[in-house]
Design a protein around this motif. Structure first.
Motif, PDB file in Angstrom:
ATOM      1  N   SER A 194       0.840  -1.193   0.000  1.00  0.00           N
ATOM      2  CA  SER A 194       0.000   0.000   0.000  1.00  0.00           C
ATOM      3  C   SER A 194       0.873   1.240   0.000  1.00  0.00           C
ATOM      4  O   SER A 194       1.817   1.334   0.784  1.00  0.00           O
ATOM      5  CB  SER A 194      -0.903   0.014   1.234  1.00  0.00           C
ATOM      6  OG  SER A 194      -1.660   1.193   1.275  1.00  0.00           O
ATOM      7  N   ARG A 230      -9.844   5.232   2.920  1.00  0.00           N
ATOM      8  CA  ARG A 230      -8.752   5.097   1.952  1.00  0.00           C
ATOM      9  C   ARG A 230      -9.109   5.876   0.691  1.00  0.00           C
ATOM     10  O   ARG A 230     -10.204   5.701   0.144  1.00  0.00           O
ATOM     11  CB  ARG A 230      -8.547   3.623   1.603  1.00  0.00           C
ATOM     12  CG  ARG A 230      -7.502   3.339   0.506  1.00  0.00           C
ATOM     13  CD  ARG A 230      -7.437   1.839   0.246  1.00  0.00           C
ATOM     14  NE  ARG A 230      -6.572   1.495  -0.877  1.00  0.00           N
ATOM     15  CZ  ARG A 230      -5.249   1.330  -0.791  1.00  0.00           C
ATOM     16  NH1 ARG A 230      -4.648   1.507   0.370  1.00  0.00           N
ATOM     17  NH2 ARG A 230      -4.541   0.991  -1.847  1.00  0.00           N
ATOM     18  N   ASP A 276      -6.640  -0.637  -7.183  1.00  0.00           N
ATOM     19  CA  ASP A 276      -7.347  -1.133  -5.999  1.00  0.00           C
ATOM     20  C   ASP A 276      -8.283  -2.296  -6.315  1.00  0.00           C
ATOM     21  O   ASP A 276      -8.665  -3.045  -5.407  1.00  0.00           O
ATOM     22  CB  ASP A 276      -8.125  -0.003  -5.318  1.00  0.00           C
ATOM     23  CG  ASP A 276      -7.293   0.748  -4.285  1.00  0.00           C
ATOM     24  OD1 ASP A 276      -6.187   0.279  -3.961  1.00  0.00           O
ATOM     25  OD2 ASP A 276      -7.747   1.794  -3.801  1.00  0.00           O
ATOM     26  N   HIS A 331      -7.412  -5.767  -5.032  1.00  0.00           N
ATOM     27  CA  HIS A 331      -7.633  -6.169  -3.643  1.00  0.00           C
ATOM     28  C   HIS A 331      -8.892  -7.017  -3.488  1.00  0.00           C
ATOM     29  O   HIS A 331      -9.163  -7.509  -2.385  1.00  0.00           O
ATOM     30  CB  HIS A 331      -7.719  -4.937  -2.745  1.00  0.00           C
ATOM     31  CG  HIS A 331      -6.443  -4.163  -2.675  1.00  0.00           C
ATOM     32  ND1 HIS A 331      -5.264  -4.714  -2.248  1.00  0.00           N
ATOM     33  CD2 HIS A 331      -6.159  -2.882  -3.001  1.00  0.00           C
ATOM     34  CE1 HIS A 331      -4.304  -3.805  -2.300  1.00  0.00           C
ATOM     35  NE2 HIS A 331      -4.817  -2.688  -2.751  1.00  0.00           N
ATOM     36  N   ARG A 367     -12.533  -0.521  -8.797  1.00  0.00           N
ATOM     37  CA  ARG A 367     -11.497   0.048  -7.929  1.00  0.00           C
ATOM     38  C   ARG A 367     -12.093   0.491  -6.597  1.00  0.00           C
ATOM     39  O   ARG A 367     -11.503   0.257  -5.536  1.00  0.00           O
ATOM     40  CB  ARG A 367     -10.816   1.242  -8.616  1.00  0.00           C
ATOM     41  CG  ARG A 367      -9.754   0.864  -9.620  1.00  0.00           C
ATOM     42  CD  ARG A 367      -8.872   2.044  -9.957  1.00  0.00           C
ATOM     43  NE  ARG A 367      -9.615   3.107 -10.621  1.00  0.00           N
ATOM     44  CZ  ARG A 367      -9.792   3.186 -11.927  1.00  0.00           C
ATOM     45  NH1 ARG A 367      -9.269   2.258 -12.732  1.00  0.00           N
ATOM     46  NH2 ARG A 367     -10.461   4.189 -12.465  1.00  0.00           N
ATOM     47  N   ALA A 401     -11.117  -0.894  -2.954  1.00  0.00           N
ATOM     48  CA  ALA A 401     -10.609  -0.025  -1.896  1.00  0.00           C
ATOM     49  C   ALA A 401     -11.409  -0.204  -0.604  1.00  0.00           C
ATOM     50  O   ALA A 401     -10.842  -0.290   0.489  1.00  0.00           O
ATOM     51  CB  ALA A 401     -10.660   1.433  -2.350  1.00  0.00           C
ATOM     52  N   TRP A 425     -10.503  -3.477   0.909  1.00  0.00           N
ATOM     53  CA  TRP A 425      -9.147  -3.400   1.469  1.00  0.00           C
ATOM     54  C   TRP A 425      -9.217  -2.905   2.913  1.00  0.00           C
ATOM     55  O   TRP A 425      -8.569  -3.455   3.798  1.00  0.00           O
ATOM     56  CB  TRP A 425      -8.306  -2.457   0.615  1.00  0.00           C
ATOM     57  CG  TRP A 425      -6.864  -2.342   1.010  1.00  0.00           C
ATOM     58  CD1 TRP A 425      -5.814  -3.057   0.509  1.00  0.00           C
ATOM     59  CD2 TRP A 425      -6.299  -1.429   1.966  1.00  0.00           C
ATOM     60  NE1 TRP A 425      -4.639  -2.661   1.101  1.00  0.00           N
ATOM     61  CE2 TRP A 425      -4.903  -1.657   1.998  1.00  0.00           C
ATOM     62  CE3 TRP A 425      -6.831  -0.454   2.798  1.00  0.00           C
ATOM     63  CZ2 TRP A 425      -4.047  -0.946   2.833  1.00  0.00           C
ATOM     64  CZ3 TRP A 425      -5.986   0.266   3.633  1.00  0.00           C
ATOM     65  CH2 TRP A 425      -4.607   0.015   3.642  1.00  0.00           C
TER      66      TRP A 425
END
Length: 221
Positions: free
Chosen positions: A7, A34, A40, A43, A61, A65, A68
Motif C-alpha cells: 500500500s 482510503r 485497488d 484487492h 477500484r 478499496a 481493502w
C-alpha cells in the motif's frame, strides 16, 4: 484472497479523516478510510470479484478499496482470510458474528465493522464536503426532517448521507426497500426513524469529508 500489493503511503486527507471517524465511532465499532487508487481492484478476492457485476474500472477500484479497508478492520478483531462478497441486493455479506458497512464517493472509500453485540446493524456513507445540488435536495428532504444546528452550507449533503447510512443500517434487518420519504432525520437529536418502525442513532463528521454512521442497538430506546 486479495492480492498482497504493497500500500502506498497515506495521501493528504486520509489521516485526518481516519481520526475524525475514530472520534465519532461508538464503542466497539472499527472504522477506516482510503483514497481510491489505481489498481485497488486487485484487492478483490476471486469470490468478491465474481459477486460484483460492475465492469467499469472505477466501480471495481472503489469496491476493492472499500474491501481493502474492511479486511484490515476485520483482522483487527481477529477475523482473517475471509471474503466479503456482494449479495444480490447489493449489500456486502459479512462473516458470521460480525456486522459492517461500506461506502465510497468518487475519490474516497470508507468502512465500519464490529462484532455483533450491543449494536446489531451498521450503515455508513461518505460524501464530498460540498453543498448538495438543489435538485437532489428537493428529492431527499421532507417536512419531517430536522436539521438542528447543522451548518447551512453542508446541511443538505449531511441529510443525504444520513438517509443513505440509515437505509444501509436497516435493510439487513427488515429487507424492505425504503425511499428518502420513508426516513425522517433529526440531526438535533442524532437520530432517524423509518416508516418500518426502526430508530437509528446517528454520528457524523463534516470535515475533511461528510461521513455519517448510523447504527441500531440491540434494544431500541
Amino acid at each position: 484472497m486479495p492480492a498482497a500489493n504493497p500500500s502506498p503511503p497515506d495521501l493528504p486527507g486520509e489521516t485526518s479523516l481516519a481520526r475524525a471517524l475514530a472520534a465519532i465511532a461508538p464503542y466497539g465499532v472499527h472504522t477506516g478510510c482510503r483514497f481510491i487508487r489505481e489498481g485497488d481492484e486487485t484487492h478483490l478476492s476471486p469470490e468478491e470479484a465474481r459477486s460484483i457485476p460492475a465492469r467499469r474500472p472505477a466501480m471495481r477500484r472503489a469496491s476493492g478499496a472499500a474491501r481493502w479497508i474492511a479486511h484490515r478492520l476485520l483482522a483487527d478483531i481477529g477475523i482473517k482470510n475471509v471474503a466479503i462478497p456482494r449479495a444480490p441486493s447489493g449489500a456486502p455479506v459479512w462473516p458470521d458474528g460480525t456486522i459492517g458497512s461500506l461506502a465510497h464517493d468518487d475519490d474516497m472509500a470508507v468502512a465500519a465493522v464490529a462484532r455483533i453485540g450491543q449494536i446489531v446493524s451498521l450503515g455508513i456513507d461518505v460524501e464530498p464536503a460540498l453543498p448538495l445540488p438543489d435538485d437532489i435536495f428537493a428529492l431527499v428532504a421532507t417536512g419531517a426532517d430536522r436539521m438542528g444546528s447543522a451548518g447551512q452550507r453542508l446541511a443538505g449533503r449531511l441529510l443525504f448521507a444520513a438517509k443513505e447510512a440509515v437505509y444501509k443500517a436497516v435493510y439487513p434487518l427488515d429487507h424492505q426497500v425504503l425511499g428518502y420519504e420513508d426516513i425522517a432525520v433529526d440531526l438535533k437529536a442524532d437520530r432517524a426513524t423509518t416508516t418500518t418502525g426502526r430508530r437509528v442513532s446517528l454520528v457524523y463528521c463534516t470535515a475533511p469529508r461528510v461521513v455519517v454512521l448510523g447504527y441500531v442497538g440491540g434494544v431500541e430506546d
